[in-house]
Design a protein around this motif. Sequence first.
Motif, PDB file in Angstrom:
ATOM      1  N   SER A  56       0.835  -1.210   0.000  1.00 42.59           N
ATOM      2  CA  SER A  56       0.000   0.000   0.000  1.00 42.59           C
ATOM      3  C   SER A  56       0.869   1.259   0.000  1.00 42.59           C
ATOM      4  O   SER A  56       0.521   2.261  -0.643  1.00 42.59           O
ATOM      5  CB  SER A  56      -0.935   0.005   1.215  1.00 42.59           C
ATOM      6  OG  SER A  56      -0.212   0.107   2.423  1.00 42.59           O
ATOM      7  N   LYS A  57       2.017   1.211   0.692  1.00 38.26           N
ATOM      8  CA  LYS A  57       2.923   2.362   0.709  1.00 38.26           C
ATOM      9  C   LYS A  57       3.550   2.601  -0.658  1.00 38.26           C
ATOM     10  O   LYS A  57       3.739   3.753  -1.083  1.00 38.26           O
ATOM     11  CB  LYS A  57       4.020   2.144   1.757  1.00 38.26           C
ATOM     12  CG  LYS A  57       3.525   2.211   3.194  1.00 38.26           C
ATOM     13  CD  LYS A  57       4.666   1.954   4.176  1.00 38.26           C
ATOM     14  CE  LYS A  57       4.166   2.025   5.622  1.00 38.26           C
ATOM     15  NZ  LYS A  57       5.259   1.734   6.588  1.00 38.26           N
ATOM     16  N   ILE A  58       3.867   1.522  -1.371  1.00 42.07           N
ATOM     17  CA  ILE A  58       4.451   1.633  -2.710  1.00 42.07           C
ATOM     18  C   ILE A  58       3.460   2.303  -3.657  1.00 42.07           C
ATOM     19  O   ILE A  58       3.807   3.211  -4.417  1.00 42.07           O
ATOM     20  CB  ILE A  58       4.846   0.236  -3.236  1.00 42.07           C
ATOM     21  CG1 ILE A  58       6.027  -0.315  -2.429  1.00 42.07           C
ATOM     22  CG2 ILE A  58       5.190   0.289  -4.724  1.00 42.07           C
ATOM     23  CD1 ILE A  58       6.266  -1.797  -2.616  1.00 42.07           C
ATOM     24  N   VAL A  59       2.208   1.858  -3.598  1.00 41.02           N
ATOM     25  CA  VAL A  59       1.168   2.428  -4.459  1.00 41.02           C
ATOM     26  C   VAL A  59       0.922   3.889  -4.101  1.00 41.02           C
ATOM     27  O   VAL A  59       0.828   4.755  -4.975  1.00 41.02           O
ATOM     28  CB  VAL A  59      -0.137   1.614  -4.346  1.00 41.02           C
ATOM     29  CG1 VAL A  59      -1.279   2.315  -5.083  1.00 41.02           C
ATOM     30  CG2 VAL A  59       0.058   0.218  -4.921  1.00 41.02           C
ATOM     31  N   TYR A  60       0.837   4.177  -2.807  1.00 42.03           N
ATOM     32  CA  TYR A  60       0.597   5.556  -2.351  1.00 42.03           C
ATOM     33  C   TYR A  60       1.704   6.485  -2.848  1.00 42.03           C
ATOM     34  O   TYR A  60       1.434   7.590  -3.339  1.00 42.03           O
ATOM     35  CB  TYR A  60       0.517   5.601  -0.826  1.00 42.03           C
ATOM     36  CG  TYR A  60       0.319   6.993  -0.281  1.00 42.03           C
ATOM     37  CD1 TYR A  60      -0.958   7.522  -0.123  1.00 42.03           C
ATOM     38  CD2 TYR A  60       1.414   7.787   0.070  1.00 42.03           C
ATOM     39  CE1 TYR A  60      -1.143   8.813   0.367  1.00 42.03           C
ATOM     40  CE2 TYR A  60       1.239   9.073   0.558  1.00 42.03           C
ATOM     41  CZ  TYR A  60      -0.039   9.576   0.712  1.00 42.03           C
ATOM     42  OH  TYR A  60      -0.214  10.853   1.180  1.00 42.03           O
ATOM     43  N   SER A  61       2.956   6.028  -2.724  1.00 44.82           N
ATOM     44  CA  SER A  61       4.085   6.861  -3.120  1.00 44.82           C
ATOM     45  C   SER A  61       4.032   7.186  -4.609  1.00 44.82           C
ATOM     46  O   SER A  61       4.269   8.330  -5.018  1.00 44.82           O
ATOM     47  CB  SER A  61       5.402   6.149  -2.788  1.00 44.82           C
ATOM     48  OG  SER A  61       6.508   6.926  -3.215  1.00 44.82           O
ATOM     49  N   TYR A  62       3.708   6.186  -5.419  1.00 51.16           N
ATOM     50  CA  TYR A  62       3.631   6.435  -6.867  1.00 51.16           C
ATOM     51  C   TYR A  62       2.471   7.368  -7.202  1.00 51.16           C
ATOM     52  O   TYR A  62       2.642   8.337  -7.950  1.00 51.16           O
ATOM     53  CB  TYR A  62       3.472   5.117  -7.636  1.00 51.16           C
ATOM     54  CG  TYR A  62       3.214   5.359  -9.106  1.00 51.16           C
ATOM     55  CD1 TYR A  62       4.248   5.734  -9.958  1.00 51.16           C
ATOM     56  CD2 TYR A  62       1.922   5.264  -9.635  1.00 51.16           C
ATOM     57  CE1 TYR A  62       4.009   6.000 -11.301  1.00 51.16           C
ATOM     58  CE2 TYR A  62       1.679   5.534 -10.975  1.00 51.16           C
ATOM     59  CZ  TYR A  62       2.716   5.899 -11.800  1.00 51.16           C
ATOM     60  OH  TYR A  62       2.478   6.179 -13.118  1.00 51.16           O
ATOM     61  N   VAL A  63       1.297   7.077  -6.651  1.00 46.15           N
ATOM     62  CA  VAL A  63       0.103   7.864  -6.984  1.00 46.15           C
ATOM     63  C   VAL A  63       0.259   9.308  -6.539  1.00 46.15           C
ATOM     64  O   VAL A  63       0.071  10.245  -7.321  1.00 46.15           O
ATOM     65  CB  VAL A  63      -1.157   7.238  -6.345  1.00 46.15           C
ATOM     66  CG1 VAL A  63      -2.366   8.163  -6.511  1.00 46.15           C
ATOM     67  CG2 VAL A  63      -1.448   5.881  -6.960  1.00 46.15           C
ATOM     68  N   TRP A  64       0.606   9.490  -5.287  1.00 48.01           N
ATOM     69  CA  TRP A  64       0.611  10.845  -4.722  1.00 48.01           C
ATOM     70  C   TRP A  64       1.862  11.632  -5.099  1.00 48.01           C
ATOM     71  O   TRP A  64       1.769  12.771  -5.573  1.00 48.01           O
ATOM     72  CB  TRP A  64       0.475  10.773  -3.203  1.00 48.01           C
ATOM     73  CG  TRP A  64       0.307  12.129  -2.586  1.00 48.01           C
ATOM     74  CD1 TRP A  64       1.224  12.845  -1.892  1.00 48.01           C
ATOM     75  CD2 TRP A  64      -0.871  12.958  -2.657  1.00 48.01           C
ATOM     76  NE1 TRP A  64       0.711  14.061  -1.506  1.00 48.01           N
ATOM     77  CE2 TRP A  64      -0.576  14.155  -1.970  1.00 48.01           C
ATOM     78  CE3 TRP A  64      -2.132  12.788  -3.218  1.00 48.01           C
ATOM     79  CZ2 TRP A  64      -1.510  15.177  -1.834  1.00 48.01           C
ATOM     80  CZ3 TRP A  64      -3.048  13.823  -3.089  1.00 48.01           C
ATOM     81  CH2 TRP A  64      -2.729  14.995  -2.400  1.00 48.01           C
ATOM     82  N   ASN A  65       3.041  11.011  -4.900  1.00 48.80           N
ATOM     83  CA  ASN A  65       4.284  11.754  -5.126  1.00 48.80           C
ATOM     84  C   ASN A  65       4.656  11.851  -6.599  1.00 48.80           C
ATOM     85  O   ASN A  65       4.938  12.944  -7.105  1.00 48.80           O
ATOM     86  CB  ASN A  65       5.438  11.103  -4.348  1.00 48.80           C
ATOM     87  CG  ASN A  65       5.211  11.128  -2.855  1.00 48.80           C
ATOM     88  OD1 ASN A  65       4.597  12.048  -2.329  1.00 48.80           O
ATOM     89  ND2 ASN A  65       5.691  10.114  -2.155  1.00 48.80           N
TER      90      ASN A  65
END
Length: 216
Positions: A56-65
Amino acid sequence: MECRKILTCERADIKIDTALKDKHIDFTDRWIISRFQSSLKELTEAFDKFEVNNASKIVYSYVWNDFCDWFVELSKQRLYHGSEEVKSAVLTRAVSLYEEMLKLVHPFMPFITEEIWQLLDERKRGESISISLFPKLDEKLIDKNAELEILFVQEVVTAIRNIRGEMNLAPSKLINVFLKTDKVTEEQALYMKSLVRIDKLELTPICPNRKRALLQ
C-alpha cells in the motif's frame, strides 16, 4: 487533488487520440513510465511476500508523489503551451497512465477506482476494472537516467520553493536563479523555469578544485 486536472483537461477542448499515445515523448514521459514500472516491480515483490502494508505504501508513493504531485505539474508546460498535436499526445498518454494507475490502486480502494475507471471511457455491459488486465511488468521501460534527470529538477525546484517561502516571495513573482552545476539540459531548464517562475537562469560550472575538495 492534482490528478483531477487530468479529467478537467479531458473535458476541455484537447482531443484524446490513441494514435498519438507514443508520440512527442520527452524525458518527463520516460521518467513517469519508468517510475510506474519500478513501482509495479516493487508492488509485485511485496504481494509475493504477502507484505500488504508495504504494498500500500508503494502504491501511495507512486500515486501521490510521482503522478499527482510531479507528473501532472510537469505536464502543464506542454498542455498549456504545446501545439494541438502535442497537447493531444500528452493528454492521451496521461489518461492512459492514469487508467493503469487505477488498476494498481484497485485492490486497496475497489469502489472508488471502479467508479472512476467507468467514467474514463465508454464501457461495455459487464466490463469492470476488477476483471480488466492487470499491468504487465516491462523492465526495459525502467530508465534510471530519466529518473536521475527528474530527480535533479525536483531537488532544484524544491530548494527554490523553500527559499521563496523563507524570503516571503510570492509564487507568481518572476525571479533570477544562479545555479552551480556542470550540466543542465535545455529540457530540464525549460521545466525549472515553468515550475518556479524563473525569468533568468544563469549556470555556473563547479570549478575543478571544488570538485576535488568534494571528493576528498
